[in-house]
Write a protein that holds these residues in place. Sequence first.
Motif, mmCIF file in Angstrom:
data_model
loop_
_atom_site.group_PDB
_atom_site.id
_atom_site.type_symbol
_atom_site.label_atom_id
_atom_site.label_comp_id
_atom_site.label_asym_id
_atom_site.label_seq_id
_atom_site.Cartn_x
_atom_site.Cartn_y
_atom_site.Cartn_z
ATOM 1 N N LYS A 174 0.868 -1.183 0.000
ATOM 2 C CA LYS A 174 0.000 0.000 0.000
ATOM 3 C C LYS A 174 0.904 1.231 0.000
ATOM 4 O O LYS A 174 1.978 1.223 0.597
ATOM 5 N N LYS A 220 4.963 7.077 1.575
ATOM 6 C CA LYS A 220 5.019 6.055 2.611
ATOM 7 C C LYS A 220 4.502 4.756 1.999
ATOM 8 O O LYS A 220 3.472 4.747 1.322
ATOM 9 N N PHE A 221 5.239 3.668 2.258
ATOM 10 C CA PHE A 221 4.863 2.356 1.750
ATOM 11 C C PHE A 221 4.709 1.404 2.920
ATOM 12 O O PHE A 221 5.531 1.390 3.827
ATOM 13 N N GLN A 222 3.658 0.623 2.883
ATOM 14 C CA GLN A 222 3.423 -0.413 3.894
ATOM 15 C C GLN A 222 3.237 -1.728 3.166
ATOM 16 O O GLN A 222 2.503 -1.805 2.180
ATOM 17 N N ILE A 271 4.174 -7.037 9.216
ATOM 18 C CA ILE A 271 3.923 -5.768 8.531
ATOM 19 C C ILE A 271 5.133 -4.875 8.727
ATOM 20 O O ILE A 271 5.672 -4.760 9.826
ATOM 21 N N ASN A 272 5.570 -4.236 7.645
ATOM 22 C CA ASN A 272 6.686 -3.303 7.706
ATOM 23 C C ASN A 272 6.322 -2.089 6.871
ATOM 24 O O ASN A 272 5.487 -2.167 5.977
ATOM 25 N N SER A 273 6.941 -0.959 7.157
ATOM 26 C CA SER A 273 6.706 0.246 6.362
ATOM 27 C C SER A 273 8.021 0.987 6.183
ATOM 28 O O SER A 273 8.959 0.820 6.959
ATOM 29 N N THR A 274 8.061 1.793 5.150
ATOM 30 C CA THR A 274 9.249 2.593 4.859
ATOM 31 C C THR A 274 8.802 3.935 4.295
ATOM 32 O O THR A 274 7.720 4.048 3.723
#
Length: 183
Positions: A111, A151-153, A164-167
């Motif tokens: 996402k 933002k990417f999840q 779940i990770n985000s950057t």
Amino acid sequence: MFRGEFAGCRVLSPIKKRCFESEKPINFRGFSGRLPDSSLANDRNGVRFTASMKFASPVVWVLLAAVGLGCTSSQNTNLTPRSATPSPEANYLFETTFRTHRRGVQPQNVKAWVVMGLNLYPMQPVPNTENRFEALLPLPTDRSVLRYRYKFQFTYPGVLDNNINSTMSPEYELQVNSGAKRN
């Protein structure tokens, strides 16, 4: 060459300097001095460590960390131009791509959002492409420079379930030109 009793040995080989026909095993446990075969070797809980084993452990951990960080990195490419002239509807198209080296990340599990200040605007996947996102957002008319990030999840498989990770991307600037035309 010394022959005779050496640390419990009856015969010391003159060529290889090893003990043959030992009467009893040599026990270095509790020995406080230097070991006869290596000045860097020591005894911990009955297991002898050599110099190569002492220095291999930190090297192995550094290599594992480097491989782990290199294999899990992600990057994005900003496809949005750096300057914009607002349309009559005052909307602007933001586009980006996302790529990760982490194993098991499926494109449908990613996402993306555009972050402007404290506001998050969701992005939609572009049809018939992989890992490309776009969003049509309103441009503020009171500012000439607009700062934004992406933002990417994403989810990836873990040991028991999905994690779940985000950057976040670096900060980008968009120059908003005035809508008046020049002659």
